[in-house]
Design a protein around this motif. Structure first.
Motif, PDB file in Angstrom:
ATOM      1  N   UNK A 290      -9.945   6.261  36.683  1.00  0.00           N
ATOM      2  CA  UNK A 290     -10.416   7.372  35.836  1.00  0.00           C
ATOM      3  C   UNK A 290     -11.940   7.559  35.841  1.00  0.00           C
ATOM      4  N   UNK A 291     -12.787   6.506  35.806  1.00  0.00           N
ATOM      5  CA  UNK A 291     -14.240   6.739  35.834  1.00  0.00           C
ATOM      6  C   UNK A 291     -14.743   7.407  37.096  1.00  0.00           C
ATOM      7  N   UNK A 292     -13.950   7.369  38.201  1.00  0.00           N
ATOM      8  CA  UNK A 292     -14.400   7.945  39.464  1.00  0.00           C
ATOM      9  C   UNK A 292     -13.987   9.407  39.612  1.00  0.00           C
ATOM     10  N   UNK A 293     -13.282   9.956  38.629  1.00  0.00           N
ATOM     11  CA  UNK A 293     -12.873  11.364  38.715  1.00  0.00           C
ATOM     12  C   UNK A 293     -14.078  12.233  38.358  1.00  0.00           C
ATOM     13  N   UNK A 294     -14.476  13.134  39.240  1.00  0.00           N
ATOM     14  CA  UNK A 294     -15.690  13.956  39.063  1.00  0.00           C
ATOM     15  C   UNK A 294     -15.366  15.418  38.834  1.00  0.00           C
ATOM     16  N   UNK A 295     -14.175  15.740  38.439  1.00  0.00           N
ATOM     17  CA  UNK A 295     -13.803  17.138  38.232  1.00  0.00           C
ATOM     18  C   UNK A 295     -14.549  17.687  37.009  1.00  0.00           C
ATOM     19  N   UNK A 296     -15.250  18.867  37.192  1.00  0.00           N
ATOM     20  CA  UNK A 296     -16.076  19.434  36.124  1.00  0.00           C
ATOM     21  C   UNK A 296     -15.421  20.612  35.428  1.00  0.00           C
ATOM     22  N   UNK A 297     -14.218  21.013  35.851  1.00  0.00           N
ATOM     23  CA  UNK A 297     -13.568  22.164  35.248  1.00  0.00           C
ATOM     24  C   UNK A 297     -12.771  21.784  34.011  1.00  0.00           C
ATOM     25  N   UNK A 298     -11.981  22.728  33.571  1.00  0.00           N
ATOM     26  CA  UNK A 298     -11.144  22.522  32.399  1.00  0.00           C
ATOM     27  C   UNK A 298      -9.938  21.663  32.789  1.00  0.00           C
ATOM     28  N   UNK A 299      -9.742  20.530  32.102  1.00  0.00           N
ATOM     29  CA  UNK A 299      -8.683  19.592  32.450  1.00  0.00           C
ATOM     30  C   UNK A 299      -7.448  19.739  31.565  1.00  0.00           C
ATOM     31  N   UNK A 300      -7.500  20.620  30.589  1.00  0.00           N
ATOM     32  CA  UNK A 300      -6.402  20.703  29.620  1.00  0.00           C
ATOM     33  C   UNK A 300      -5.101  21.098  30.322  1.00  0.00           C
ATOM     34  N   UNK A 301      -4.052  20.278  30.100  1.00  0.00           N
ATOM     35  CA  UNK A 301      -2.714  20.589  30.630  1.00  0.00           C
ATOM     36  C   UNK A 301      -2.509  20.252  32.081  1.00  0.00           C
ATOM     37  N   UNK A 302      -3.497  19.605  32.757  1.00  0.00           N
ATOM     38  CA  UNK A 302      -3.366  19.270  34.173  1.00  0.00           C
ATOM     39  C   UNK A 302      -2.651  17.918  34.315  1.00  0.00           C
ATOM     40  N   UNK A 303      -1.583  17.893  35.077  1.00  0.00           N
ATOM     41  CA  UNK A 303      -0.801  16.653  35.317  1.00  0.00           C
ATOM     42  C   UNK A 303      -0.525  16.564  36.817  1.00  0.00           C
ATOM     43  N   UNK A 304      -0.925  15.441  37.428  1.00  0.00           N
ATOM     44  CA  UNK A 304      -0.759  15.244  38.863  1.00  0.00           C
ATOM     45  C   UNK A 304      -0.089  13.882  39.094  1.00  0.00           C
ATOM     46  N   UNK A 305       0.905  13.852  39.972  1.00  0.00           N
ATOM     47  CA  UNK A 305       1.594  12.610  40.353  1.00  0.00           C
ATOM     48  C   UNK A 305       1.179  12.279  41.777  1.00  0.00           C
ATOM     49  N   UNK A 306       0.652  11.035  41.989  1.00  0.00           N
ATOM     50  CA  UNK A 306       0.118  10.629  43.283  1.00  0.00           C
ATOM     51  C   UNK A 306       0.875   9.379  43.738  1.00  0.00           C
TER      52      UNK A 306
END
Length: 363
Positions: A290-306
């Protein structure tokens, strides 16, 4: 401007009087006359009339010659003469006249003295007025000269202020021009920096896009390979199940169909391997990534399975999105964060599981 020098270098002096000697001589003469009148008046009042002597003879009528009788001679009697009344009144009148004359003389003397004093006072007043007029004139001249000098000084001061103001305005204009030049230079530098930054960002974005495209291609190839391997494995497992089922059916001697169906059903419920992760391991990986995630947009409701394949030491062999959040930027940031977080933490057995499926939520 120099002030005008006074007309006389010496202090102011009253003008010399005229007729001072005559006034003093007249005053002395009047005093002498007054003293003479007083002296004669006193002497006249102190003088007494001298006594007069007279002999009186009485005449006797002639008688018949008698016998001569010798009679003693009569003694002489001295009688003091009485002053005549007319002379006394004359003396009184004379004394009164002298007194009147003396009073008139004293009055004349006093009048002369008063006139002399009045004249002296008038002359002194005239001198004072003249002196005051001279002083007023000199004071007026001094004031005029002082005002003229003050005006000249004010003009010079105003001229100096105008010069200073002009110099200050010129200096401020120069400073303003310099500031404008500096601002223009800074603006040009900023524009150049922005252009360079933009070019770098475009290059980085292009490289990132190329990397993303390459990663996506690699992920797609890996997914296809994984799908093929999974299909192959599933086919192998199905074949094995069929073989075991046939063997079991053969051993049962063609028994009822109901038992075979039950075995088939129980066989379809299995399929997990021996390399599964512990229940708390995905949270451990999420805290690491999680500390390495650099996404600057709106994160509300985003769910990703990797899905992640790793070596036992924690190195990431591949990371692919099995269920997208609908935001490719967020998905790509999660995949890059997983790659940046290597080595991944070990599980409870001290080794990193080979296959990990992790769900990342934006909030």
């Amino acid at each position: 401007m120099k002030q005008q020098a006074p007309r006389n270098a010496y202090p102011l002096q009253p003008p010399r009087e005229r007729g001072t000697g005559r006034a003093f001589a007249l005053a002395a003469l009047m005093h002498v006359l007054l003293l003479l009148f007083l002296y004669h008046g006193i002497q006249w009042q102190n003088s007494t009339p001298a006594g007069a002597e007279a002999e009186l003879w009485t005449a006797t009528p002639e008688a018949p010659a008698p016998q001569p009788v010798v009679t003693p001679p009569t003694p002489r009697i001295k009688v003091a003469p009485t002053p005549p009344v007319r002379n006394e009144e004359a003396d009184i009148a004379l004394q009164q006249k002298k007194r009147q004359q003396e009073a008139a003389a004293r009055e004349a003397l006093l009048d002369a003295q008063r006139a002399q004093q009045l004249k002296a006072e008038q002359e002194a007043q005239a001198r004072r007025a003249q002196l005051a007029a001279q002083q007023a004139a000199m004071l007026a001249e001094q004031k005029a000269a002082q005002k003229q000098a003050e005006k000249q000084v004010e003009k010079q001061a105003e001229k100096l202020r105008q010069q200073q103001l002009a110099a200050q305005q010129k200096l401020e204009q120069q400073k303003l021009e310099q500031q404008q030049k500096l601002a223009q230079q800074k603006q040009a530098q900023l524009e150049a920096q922005q252009a360079a930054t933009k070019a770098k960002a475009e290059a980085a974005a292009k490289a990132k896009a190329e990397a993303v495209a390459s990663a996506k291609a690699e992920a797609a190839a890996a997914a296809r390979a994984k799908a093929a391997a999974a299909a192959k494995a599933n086919a192998k497992l199905d074949q094995e199940r069929r073989t075991r089922l046939a063997q079991m059916q053969g051993l049962a001697g063609g028994g009822g169909d109901s038992s075979g169906e039950g075995l088939a059903k129980s066989g379809t419920g299995s399929g997990s391997g021996g390399n599964a992760a512990s229940p708390g391991y995905p949270d451990k990986v999420r805290r690491r990534v999680k500390p390495f995630i650099t996404f600057a947009g709106d994160r509300a409701g985003l769910v990703t399975v990797v899905a992640v394949r790793c070596t036992p030491s924690g190195d990431v062999l591949s990371a692919s999105v099995t269920r997208s959040s609908g935001n490719s930027g967020w998905d790509q940031s999660v995949v890059e964060a997983i790659r940046a977080a290597v080595p991944l933490p070990p599980d409870v057995d001290g080794r990193t599981p080979p296959n990990i499926t992790i769900t990342f939520k934006g909030s």
